[in-house]
Design a protein around this motif. Structure first.
Motif, PDB file in Angstrom:
ATOM      1  N   LEU A 242       6.692  11.827   5.398  1.00  0.00           N
ATOM      2  CA  LEU A 242       7.520  11.638   4.214  1.00  0.00           C
ATOM      3  C   LEU A 242       8.959  12.098   4.408  1.00  0.00           C
ATOM      4  CD1 LEU A 242       5.350  12.657   1.101  1.00  0.00           C
ATOM      5  CD2 LEU A 242       6.053  10.371   1.825  1.00  0.00           C
TER       6      LEU A 242
ATOM      7  N   PRO B  33       8.385   8.972  -2.805  1.00  0.00           N
ATOM      8  CA  PRO B  33       7.588   8.146  -3.715  1.00  0.00           C
ATOM      9  C   PRO B  33       7.783   8.617  -5.155  1.00  0.00           C
ATOM     10  CG  PRO B  33       6.267   8.962  -1.865  1.00  0.00           C
ATOM     11  CD  PRO B  33       7.560   9.722  -1.848  1.00  0.00           C
TER      12      PRO B  33
ATOM     13  N   ASP C   9      -1.118  11.628  -7.680  1.00  0.00           N
ATOM     14  CA  ASP C   9      -1.345  11.391  -6.261  1.00  0.00           C
ATOM     15  C   ASP C   9      -0.306  12.180  -5.495  1.00  0.00           C
ATOM     16  OD1 ASP C   9      -1.795  10.552  -3.709  1.00  0.00           O
ATOM     17  OD2 ASP C   9      -1.774   8.413  -4.153  1.00  0.00           O
ATOM     18  N   ASP C  10      -0.736  13.269  -4.874  1.00  0.00           N
ATOM     19  CA  ASP C  10       0.221  14.110  -4.144  1.00  0.00           C
ATOM     20  C   ASP C  10       0.316  13.736  -2.669  1.00  0.00           C
ATOM     21  OD1 ASP C  10      -2.078  15.154  -2.977  1.00  0.00           O
ATOM     22  OD2 ASP C  10      -2.119  16.931  -4.260  1.00  0.00           O
ATOM     23  N   LEU C  11      -0.399  12.691  -2.257  1.00  0.00           N
ATOM     24  CA  LEU C  11      -0.360  12.191  -0.877  1.00  0.00           C
ATOM     25  C   LEU C  11      -0.711  13.281   0.133  1.00  0.00           C
ATOM     26  CD1 LEU C  11       2.812   9.905  -0.948  1.00  0.00           C
ATOM     27  CD2 LEU C  11       0.436   9.285  -1.325  1.00  0.00           C
ATOM     28  N   GLY C  12      -1.527  14.232  -0.287  1.00  0.00           N
ATOM     29  CA  GLY C  12      -1.955  15.288   0.617  1.00  0.00           C
ATOM     30  C   GLY C  12      -0.972  16.422   0.772  1.00  0.00           C
ATOM     31  N   CYS C  13       0.097  16.426  -0.003  1.00  0.00           N
ATOM     32  CA  CYS C  13       1.122  17.480   0.093  1.00  0.00           C
ATOM     33  C   CYS C  13       0.822  18.607  -0.888  1.00  0.00           C
ATOM     34  CB  CYS C  13       2.494  16.919  -0.202  1.00  0.00           C
ATOM     35  SG  CYS C  13       3.048  15.640   0.946  1.00  0.00           S
TER      36      CYS C  13
ATOM     37  N   PHE D 186       6.444  10.280  -7.446  1.00  0.00           N
ATOM     38  CA  PHE D 186       5.405  11.221  -7.830  1.00  0.00           C
ATOM     39  C   PHE D 186       5.374  11.345  -9.354  1.00  0.00           C
ATOM     40  CE2 PHE D 186       6.405  12.897  -3.506  1.00  0.00           C
ATOM     41  CZ  PHE D 186       5.134  12.779  -2.966  1.00  0.00           C
TER      42      PHE D 186
ATOM     43  N   SER E  58       0.836  -1.199   0.000  1.00  0.00           N
ATOM     44  CA  SER E  58       0.000   0.000   0.000  1.00  0.00           C
ATOM     45  C   SER E  58       0.871   1.250   0.000  1.00  0.00           C
ATOM     46  CB  SER E  58      -0.917  -0.004   1.219  1.00  0.00           C
ATOM     47  OG  SER E  58      -0.164  -0.023   2.411  1.00  0.00           O
ATOM     48  N   GLY E  59       0.321   2.331  -0.471  1.00  0.00           N
ATOM     49  CA  GLY E  59       1.083   3.565  -0.640  1.00  0.00           C
ATOM     50  C   GLY E  59       1.454   3.741  -2.096  1.00  0.00           C
ATOM     51  N   LEU E  60       2.272   4.717  -2.368  1.00  0.00           N
ATOM     52  CA  LEU E  60       2.693   4.995  -3.742  1.00  0.00           C
ATOM     53  C   LEU E  60       3.994   4.248  -4.000  1.00  0.00           C
ATOM     54  CD1 LEU E  60       1.662   6.749  -6.096  1.00  0.00           C
ATOM     55  CD2 LEU E  60       3.281   8.496  -5.391  1.00  0.00           C
TER      56      LEU E  60
END
Length: 511
Positions: free
Chosen positions: A397, A403, A453-457, A405, A100-102
């Motif tokens: 992070l 990741p 997917d910016d993972l909330g950043c 990106f 799971s994750g990027l």
């Protein structure tokens, strides 16, 4: 005078040379061996597993396609889980790994040979103007405040800095008197390529026995053994057919017959590490700084991580753009990683050790590895996914490998890191970091736009080694970004296209 001299032309020394050459440094590699190829570096004896972190490094410098071709690998490296390693011979189940994750670009790593790795790195180093001299055994090193002299017989070579990448028996480490501490051996290990009359008596793969371990490789006659003799035999006597057959019979518990031995070598599980990776203008990387048993196959990957971490920091120091204390973060960041790998190796030896206690421990560890969480923990450890440097931030992070990106226009972080500069990714809609980022032109590449997917950043600052140095929220603070950039890339200055500052003091400080 060269900017940097590297003693040792193996994978670690060559990757470091590429990193320095990419930044415009003049680099000389001095390698003891006169020829780059040998049977010990070619398949099957030279086969090594490159972790996800190592494969990622090749990807992010644009060398992964060449490495795959040299390794005879076709298709996508990250197409799906394959073998994900073992712990003391207990194989990990790929189906139980939580991805799971990027994911990174090569999350599952790959198998290659030392020959393939060194060929790709040597070619790349030559493209970058690195000078490689083979058949040059360094036998003396002298340093002062201005530079370092490396002597090989009657020849003297001069550089501003020197890095010892010359293996577990490092001449540089011994000449400079680095403290090398750790634990002694419990076993002698053997690797041989032999003609075996009755190979069916040996089980394929890893076999833990009451006396040690036997590993029967896919290539016929390629066998590994671990004999718990306290390391007494290693390099003490010739590796004869009779001795190797006796060890194989004792450890395997069979009457297997070895007809002829074509190649053989021995090793131990000594786990040693220097207390620091730097002495003045001399630094160490790879096995010169740390040695351990080959269990888990992490030695090469640990060394490649050293080279990636050190390269950009030493290059910035050479250029004069490094903030004060930047080079000291090499030991600060990599020494704990090396210590953890040594402990991982020791733990596997403890589980394998003959006697009444190890089987109970092995059963307990086996039960844990049979769970999804246990397998994922082990995989993240051996793949490098669990590495996190302490960069004094609570953001999840920061301190980790970034990741992969991918911007909506298809550009990936790997594409942006190929030239060895840091990267400022600005995902905000109004590009709030655009103007501050110009203060580090030549050292940081500014890129803006939404990500898949910016993972909330809202923004991420990535160091040249792919590590996240800073991450901002949806509305990133330009002042916080500037402080992070100043901390890792020196004070603001105008720089030329090659990244060499033409003004500014470069005296920001690491806090």
């Amino acid at each position: 005078m060269y900017d940097v001299m590297i003693v040792g032309g193996g994978p670690v020394g060559l990757l470091l040379a590429c990193e320095l050459g990419l930044s415009g440094c003049s680099v000389l590699v001095l390698e003891r061996e006169p020829q780059p190829h040998s049977v010990w570096r070619s398949p099957p004896l030279g086969m090594r597993g490159l972790s996800a972190a190592s494969a990622e490094a090749f990807h992010r410098r644009g060398m992964l396609p060449r490495l795959l071709a040299a390794s005879g690998i076709t298709g996508e490296v990250g197409a799906g889980p394959r073998s994900v390693g073992h712990f003391a011979g207990m194989m990990l189940d790929p189906a139980k790994v939580d991805l799971s994750g990027l994911p990174g670009p090569a999350i599952h790593g790959l198998m290659s040979s030392l020959d393939a790795v060194e060929t790709v790195l040597s070619d790349r180093a030559a493209d970058l103007g690195v000078e490689i001299r083979r058949g040059v055994p360094v036998d003396a090193v002298e340093q002062d405040e201005e530079g370092v002299i490396a002597r090989a017989g009657h020849h003297a070579y001069r550089g501003r800095w020197l890095v010892g990448c010359d293996g577990g028996r490092s001449t540089v480490r011994k000449l400079l008197g680095f403290d090398f501490v750790g634990t002694g051996p419990q076993l002698t290990g053997y690797v041989m390529l032999a003609d075996i009359a009755d190979p069916e008596k040996l089980r394929r793969g890893f076999s833990l026995t009451p006396a040690g371990m036997v590993v029967r490789m896919p290539t016929p006659g390629h066998v590994g053994m671990m004999d718990f003799d306290g390391g007494a035999f290693d390099r003490s006597q010739p590796l004869t057919r009779d001795h190797l057959q006796a060890v194989l019979r004792r450890v395997s518990g069979t009457d297997v017959t070895v007809d002829d031995v074509r190649l053989a070598s021995s090793f131990t599980d000594r786990a040693m590490q220097t207390t620091t990776y730097r002495d003045g203008r001399v630094l160490l990387a790879g096995d010169a700084a740390h040695i351990h048993s080959p269990l888990g196959g992490q030695g090469l990957n640990l060394g490649l991580g050293d080279a990636l971490n050190l390269g950009w920091k030493l290059a910035a120091t050479v250029r004069g753009s490094a903030p004060a204390g930047l080079l000291d973060t090499y030991t600060r960041e990599r020494h704990p990683i090396g210590a953890a790998v040594l402990d991982w190796s020791r733990a596997q030896v403890a589980v394998m050790r003959p006697g009444s206690h190890a089987p109970a421990l092995r059963a307990l560890v086996g039960d844990l590895l049979a769970t999804r969480d246990g397998t994922t923990y082990a995989f993240r450890t051996v793949s490098g996914a669990s590495i996190r440097y302490d960069l004094h931030s609570d953001h999840p992070l920061v301190g980790r490998h970034a990741p992969e990106f991918r911007l909506q226009d298809g550009t990936s972080l790997g594409d942006l890191l190929a030239d060895g500069r840091g990267v400022a990714l600005d995902f905000s809609t109004d590009r709030v970091l655009r103007d501050p980022a110009t203060g580090w032109t030549g050292r940081i590449r500014y890129v803006s736009g939404p990500a898949e997917d910016d993972l909330g950043c809202g923004a991420v600052l990535v160091r040249p080694d792919g590590v996240v140095a800073w991450a901002g929220d949806r509305r990133p603070d330009p002042a916080a970004f500037a402080r992070a950039a100043d901390r890792w890339f020196g004070t603001r200055s105008t720089a030329d296209a090659g990244g060499r500052p033409v003004s500014g003091t470069g005296r920001g400080r690491l806090g």
